[in-house]
Write a protein that holds these residues in place. Structure first.
Motif, PDB file in Angstrom:
ATOM      1  N   HIS A  62       0.838  -1.205   0.000  1.00  0.00           N
ATOM      2  CA  HIS A  62       0.000   0.000   0.000  1.00  0.00           C
ATOM      3  C   HIS A  62       0.873   1.255   0.000  1.00  0.00           C
ATOM      4  O   HIS A  62       1.486   1.597   1.002  1.00  0.00           O
ATOM      5  N   HIS A  64       1.204   5.356  -2.153  1.00  0.00           N
ATOM      6  CA  HIS A  64       0.623   6.323  -3.107  1.00  0.00           C
ATOM      7  C   HIS A  64       1.764   7.016  -3.848  1.00  0.00           C
ATOM      8  O   HIS A  64       2.231   8.079  -3.422  1.00  0.00           O
ATOM      9  N   HIS A 212      -9.631   1.921   1.454  1.00  0.00           N
ATOM     10  CA  HIS A 212      -9.207   2.783   2.562  1.00  0.00           C
ATOM     11  C   HIS A 212     -10.385   2.810   3.529  1.00  0.00           C
ATOM     12  O   HIS A 212     -11.494   3.181   3.151  1.00  0.00           O
ATOM     13  N   HIS A 244      -5.446   0.888   6.783  1.00  0.00           N
ATOM     14  CA  HIS A 244      -5.658   1.720   7.994  1.00  0.00           C
ATOM     15  C   HIS A 244      -6.434   0.951   9.055  1.00  0.00           C
ATOM     16  O   HIS A 244      -5.852   0.395   9.958  1.00  0.00           O
ATOM     17  N   ASN A 311       2.319   3.564   2.628  1.00  0.00           N
ATOM     18  CA  ASN A 311       1.284   4.571   2.378  1.00  0.00           C
ATOM     19  C   ASN A 311       1.862   5.832   1.735  1.00  0.00           C
ATOM     20  O   ASN A 311       2.034   5.887   0.540  1.00  0.00           O
TER      21      ASN A 311
END
Ligand SMILES: [Zn+2]
Length: 411
Positions: A62, A64, A212, A244, A311
Motif C-alpha cells: 500500500h 501512493h 481505505h 488503515h 502509504n
C-alpha cells in the motif's frame, strides 16, 4: 545433482531465515532451480553473499506514488487528515503525466534500493486529475519492470457517488490496464452506495479490492462489518483487503476478538500504515495521545492476512519516509512493544504475509519460486530487523537489479 550444471546465477553462502547452514541458491530462467550447501555447477553470474542474510524481495502492499514527494509544493502539513486531502486536492488539478512520473520514479527508485520487489500503488482517479496519474503509473510499471512488479490500484479518494464521471473514469482505467480497484467510503456522502458500486465494478471486471477504511479512532461506527458482509455476498473471500482500519486501535480485547473472527471468516486482509496512522491520529489529545495503529499482529494470530506498508512519502499525509519497508516493520514492532521474539512475525508482514495479502504466487525462497532475492548487510535475522539492515544488492527474477554498497570508514 550432476556436476556439469550451468545456471544463470549462483548466489553462494546465503543465510536463510531459520537455517543454521549456509546455502547456495541456483537460478535458471528467473526461477530458483536448486538450494543447498556448496552446490556443484557453474553460472554465468556468481556472487558470494558471505554468510549474510538473504530474503525474498520485500512486498509493499500500500503506497501512493502519485502524490509522493510533494513537500516542496506544500510545506504546511499540519491540517490532519481533512487538511491533507484538501491540500493534495488543490495541487492535483495541475498534475501532469510527466510530473507524476518524475515524483513517482523518485519514490520507486528509493523503494527498489531498499529491497522492495513487489508493490501495490493506489492511484487517485477523479475529474480533477482525470487519467493522468494513472497513465504515469502505467509508464512506471513498464519502465521499472526490471526491478519491481508494480500493481496499480485505482480508487476514488474524494468520493464517487456525487458525480457519475468518477465511476466512468474507474471503468475506463479497469479496461486500460488497472490491476485492481480501491474504495474510500469514509469520504463519500453515501458510504454504503459507494461500497455497493465498488463491489459491483470489481465483480464485473474480475479484479481484487483494496479499501481505505475506518481511518479514525471513533469506535461508535465502522464500515468493516459491511465490507466483510459484501465480500461474502460477492464470493470475494481472499480477494479483499483494507488499509488503515485504525478504529481497531480503539476497541477492547473482546470487541477485537469479534472483529478478528469476522475478518478471518470473510477472508478480508488488513494493512497497517504506521507512519501515516501515527502522524494523523490522536491529534486532539494534548497528553497521552493514542497511537492509532491497528494491531495487525493480533489479527495475524487469528489467521487474518496482514501487512505493514508505506502509504505516503513526503507529502501532507505523511511528511516522512525513505521507502524502506524494514524501517516500517521496525517502527511497527517498536510502537506495539514487540521484541526480538516477534521480529520474525513482523518481517513476515513485509514479505510472506504481504505476498499472501496481494495473492502473489511463487513468492519466497524455494525451488520453483521466482528468484527475487535481496542480500542484507547482516548475518542474523533479529539484528537485521532490529538494526534496519540495508540491502547490499538485489536480484529480480535472477538478474542483478541494484547494488547499494555498504558504507566504508576512511581512517
Ligand atoms: Zn493509502
Amino acid at each position: 545433482m550432476p556436476q556439469n550444471q550451468i545456471f544463470d546465477l549462483l548466489l553462494r553462502n546465503a543465510r536463510l531465515r531459520g537455517g543454521q547452514t549456509l546455502q547456495d541458491i541456483a537460478v535458471r530462467q528467473g526461477r530458483i532451480a536448486a538450494i543447498g550447501p556448496a552446490l556443484a555447477g557453474t553460472a554465468v553470474v556468481e556472487e558470494d553473499a558471505g554468510g549474510r542474510l538473504v530474503l525474498p524481495g520485500l512486498v509493499d502492499t500500500h503506497i501512493h506514488l502519485d502524490k509522493s514527494c510533494l513537500l516542496c509544493r506544500c510545506r504546511d502539513a499540519s491540517g490532519g487528515l481533512k487538511g491533507a486531502i484538501a491540500a493534495v486536492s488543490r495541487l492535483k488539478r495541475d498534475f501532469t503525466i510527466e510530473d507524476v512520473y518524475e515524483r513517482g520514479a523518485r519514490t520507486l527508485e528509493r523503494a527498489i534500493t531498499q529491497g522492495t520487489m513487489h508493490m501495490r500503488t493506489h492511484v487517485e482517479l477523479d475529474p480533477l486529475v482525470g487519467l493522468r496519474s494513472f497513465e504515469a503509473m502505467k509508464r512506471l510499471k513498464r519502465d521499472y519492470a526490471f526491478a519491481i512488479d508494480l500493481s496499480i490500484c485505482v480508487f476514488p479518494q474524494e468520493g464517487m457517488t456525487h458525480d457519475p464521471a468518477v465511476e466512468r473514469l474507474l471503468t475506463q482505467a479497469l479496461a486500460e490496464g488497472a490491476d485492481l480497484l480501491g474504495g474510500c467510503p469514509y469520504t463519500d456522502a453515501d458510504p454504503s452506495l459507494h461500497m455497493e458500486r465498488i463491489f459491483a465494478l470489481a465483480v464485473a471486471h474480475d479484479v481484487d479490492l483494496d479499501f481505505h477504511l475506518d481511518f479514525d479512532l471513533d469506535p461508535s461506527w465502522s464500515h468493516l462489518e459491511e465490507i466483510c458482509r459484501r465480500t461474502m455476498a460477492a464470493g470475494w473471500q481472499g480477494r479483499v483487503a483494507v488499509g488503515h482500519a485504525t478504529k481497531l486501535a480503539a476497541i477492547d480485547d473482546a470487541a477485537l476478538g469479534r472483529v478478528i473472527a469476522l475478518l478471518a471468516d470473510a477472508g478480508v486482509g488488513v494493512t497497517a500504515l504506521p507512519t501515516t496512522d501515527l502522524y494523523l491520529n490522536g491529534r486532539d489529545a494534548n497528553h497521552r495521545a493514542p497511537r492509532g495503529v491497528a494491531p495487525v499482529h493480533r489479527l495475524a494470530e487469528g489467521g487474518v492476512a496482514v501487512s505493514v506498508a508505506t502509504n505516503n512519502v513526503l507529502n501532507p499525509f505523511t511528511p516522512f519516509g525513505d521507502g524502506s519497508l524494514m524501517r516500517m516493520g521496525n517502527l511497527y514492532a517498536n510502537l506495539m512493544h514487540l521484541g526480538p521474539e516477534s521480529f520474525g512475525d513482523c518481517l513476515d508482514m513485509i514479505s510472506n504475509g504481504a505476498a499472501r495479502l496481494m495473492r502473489i504466487t511463487d513468492y519466497g525462497i524455494a525451488v520453483g519460486g521466482q528468484a527475487d532475492l535481496i542480500v542484507l548487510d547482516a548475518d542474523d535475522e533479529a539484528e537485521a530487523f532490529g538494526g534496519i539492515a540495508a540491502p547490499l544488492m538485489g536480484f529480480k527474477r535472477g538478474r542483478k537489479s541494484f547494488v547499494r554498497p555498504a558504507a566504508t570508514l576512511l581512517r
